[in-house]
Design a protein around this motif. Structure first.
Motif, PDB file in Angstrom:
ATOM      1  N   ALA A  23       0.829  -1.206   0.000  1.00  0.00           N
ATOM      2  CA  ALA A  23       0.000   0.000   0.000  1.00  0.00           C
ATOM      3  C   ALA A  23       0.863   1.255   0.000  1.00  0.00           C
ATOM      4  O   ALA A  23       0.433   2.311  -0.471  1.00  0.00           O
ATOM      5  N   ALA A  24       2.092   1.157   0.502  1.00  0.00           N
ATOM      6  CA  ALA A  24       2.991   2.317   0.546  1.00  0.00           C
ATOM      7  C   ALA A  24       3.504   2.693  -0.833  1.00  0.00           C
ATOM      8  O   ALA A  24       3.778   3.861  -1.096  1.00  0.00           O
ATOM      9  N   GLY A  25       3.661   1.722  -1.714  1.00  0.00           N
ATOM     10  CA  GLY A  25       4.178   1.998  -3.046  1.00  0.00           C
ATOM     11  C   GLY A  25       4.923   0.808  -3.603  1.00  0.00           C
ATOM     12  O   GLY A  25       4.737  -0.328  -3.165  1.00  0.00           O
ATOM     13  N   LYS A  26       5.787   1.105  -4.558  1.00  0.00           N
ATOM     14  CA  LYS A  26       6.578   0.069  -5.222  1.00  0.00           C
ATOM     15  C   LYS A  26       8.055   0.353  -5.004  1.00  0.00           C
ATOM     16  O   LYS A  26       8.483   1.498  -4.967  1.00  0.00           O
ATOM     17  N   ALA A  66      22.252   0.045 -11.913  1.00  0.00           N
ATOM     18  CA  ALA A  66      23.314   1.047 -11.781  1.00  0.00           C
ATOM     19  C   ALA A  66      23.690   1.290 -10.328  1.00  0.00           C
ATOM     20  O   ALA A  66      24.535   2.130 -10.044  1.00  0.00           O
ATOM     21  N   GLY A  67      23.059   0.568  -9.392  1.00  0.00           N
ATOM     22  CA  GLY A  67      23.478   0.653  -8.002  1.00  0.00           C
ATOM     23  C   GLY A  67      22.598   1.486  -7.101  1.00  0.00           C
ATOM     24  O   GLY A  67      23.053   1.967  -6.070  1.00  0.00           O
ATOM     25  N   TYR A  68      21.336   1.667  -7.471  1.00  0.00           N
ATOM     26  CA  TYR A  68      20.423   2.365  -6.566  1.00  0.00           C
ATOM     27  C   TYR A  68      19.068   1.667  -6.525  1.00  0.00           C
ATOM     28  O   TYR A  68      18.751   0.847  -7.383  1.00  0.00           O
ATOM     29  N   VAL A  69      18.320   1.989  -5.484  1.00  0.00           N
ATOM     30  CA  VAL A  69      16.950   1.504  -5.368  1.00  0.00           C
ATOM     31  C   VAL A  69      16.017   2.705  -5.523  1.00  0.00           C
ATOM     32  O   VAL A  69      16.360   3.820  -5.134  1.00  0.00           O
ATOM     33  N   ARG A  70      14.852   2.463  -6.139  1.00  0.00           N
ATOM     34  CA  ARG A  70      13.885   3.547  -6.346  1.00  0.00           C
ATOM     35  C   ARG A  70      12.598   3.228  -5.606  1.00  0.00           C
ATOM     36  O   ARG A  70      12.024   2.159  -5.763  1.00  0.00           O
ATOM     37  N   LEU A  71      12.178   4.183  -4.797  1.00  0.00           N
ATOM     38  CA  LEU A  71      10.923   4.086  -4.061  1.00  0.00           C
ATOM     39  C   LEU A  71       9.903   4.932  -4.804  1.00  0.00           C
ATOM     40  O   LEU A  71      10.100   6.141  -4.954  1.00  0.00           O
ATOM     41  N   ALA A  72       8.847   4.316  -5.304  1.00  0.00           N
ATOM     42  CA  ALA A  72       7.759   5.023  -5.983  1.00  0.00           C
ATOM     43  C   ALA A  72       6.561   4.983  -5.041  1.00  0.00           C
ATOM     44  O   ALA A  72       5.877   3.970  -4.925  1.00  0.00           O
ATOM     45  N   TRP A  73       6.336   6.069  -4.330  1.00  0.00           N
ATOM     46  CA  TRP A  73       5.345   6.123  -3.251  1.00  0.00           C
ATOM     47  C   TRP A  73       3.923   6.257  -3.771  1.00  0.00           C
ATOM     48  O   TRP A  73       3.676   6.932  -4.762  1.00  0.00           O
ATOM     49  N   SER A  74       2.983   5.662  -3.051  1.00  0.00           N
ATOM     50  CA  SER A  74       1.561   5.852  -3.348  1.00  0.00           C
ATOM     51  C   SER A  74       1.099   7.171  -2.731  1.00  0.00           C
ATOM     52  O   SER A  74       1.815   7.785  -1.941  1.00  0.00           O
ATOM     53  N   GLU A 112      10.924   8.743  -5.039  1.00  0.00           N
ATOM     54  CA  GLU A 112      10.022   9.479  -5.915  1.00  0.00           C
ATOM     55  C   GLU A 112       8.725   9.745  -5.157  1.00  0.00           C
ATOM     56  O   GLU A 112       7.879   8.872  -5.020  1.00  0.00           O
ATOM     57  N   HIS A 113       8.575  10.957  -4.641  1.00  0.00           N
ATOM     58  CA  HIS A 113       7.471  11.252  -3.737  1.00  0.00           C
ATOM     59  C   HIS A 113       6.143  11.484  -4.423  1.00  0.00           C
ATOM     60  O   HIS A 113       5.106  11.170  -3.853  1.00  0.00           O
ATOM     61  N   GLY A 114       6.128  12.030  -5.612  1.00  0.00           N
ATOM     62  CA  GLY A 114       4.888  12.206  -6.358  1.00  0.00           C
ATOM     63  C   GLY A 114       3.796  12.854  -5.525  1.00  0.00           C
ATOM     64  O   GLY A 114       3.937  13.951  -5.031  1.00  0.00           O
ATOM     65  N   GLN A 115       2.694  12.142  -5.319  1.00  0.00           N
ATOM     66  CA  GLN A 115       1.557  12.655  -4.560  1.00  0.00           C
ATOM     67  C   GLN A 115       1.546  12.129  -3.120  1.00  0.00           C
ATOM     68  O   GLN A 115       0.513  12.171  -2.452  1.00  0.00           O
TER      69      GLN A 115
END
Length: 142
Positions: free
Chosen positions: A16-19, A25-33, A64-67
């Motif tokens: 529910a928090a996101g993906k 390339a050596g990083y993790v990406r947080l795509a928030w809901s 990636e904070h988005g909304q």
């Protein structure tokens, strides 16, 4: 939230928090809901982030904070006093690129975290995902 993986990324975890994605390339990406989340959900998501950092050897974060709704005071405190120090010690993570959210209250919440986080943890804020990724790619890890 950008729900599609970027080229070369692998989806590692979703809640529910996101993906949560791993980029080779050596990083993790947080795509928030955009949902307002209880502390336990935020903590569980960040524990998955730490697990991915450890399992992949990645040492940088793109958030990636988005909304995303602003984090509560207890969530901010847990992040700065518990999670960030553990990520630094266990995964040797010291860099986080933040793609700013649209909500002004969210940006204030982010500033509160940045201002009290451990000094050795480097945040850089961006309006654009591509700029954030480019910065992470040029950052040398210790």
């Amino acid at each position: 939230m950008n729900s599609l993986p970027r080229p070369q990324e692998t989806l590692y975890f979703q809640s529910a928090a996101g993906k949560l994605y791993h980029h080779p390339a050596g990083y993790v990406r947080l795509a928030w809901s955009a949902e307002r989340l209880p502390l336990e959900t935020i903590q569980a998501f960040y524990e998955q982030v730490l697990a991915l950092l450890l399992n992949s050897g990645s040492r940088k974060i793109l958030s990636e904070h988005g909304q995303r709704a602003p984090l509560s005071g207890p969530a901010q405190q847990w992040l700065t006093e518990n999670w960030i120090p553990r990520a630094m010690a266990k995964a040797r993570t010291h860099h986080c690129a933040i793609v700013e959210g649209a909500n002004p209250l969210h940006r204030l919440s982010t500033q509160s975290i940045v201002s009290v986080a451990p000094a050795a943890f480097v945040f850089k804020r961006f309006a654009d995902l591509e700029e954030a990724a480019a910065w992470l790619l040029q950052v040398a890890v210790r």
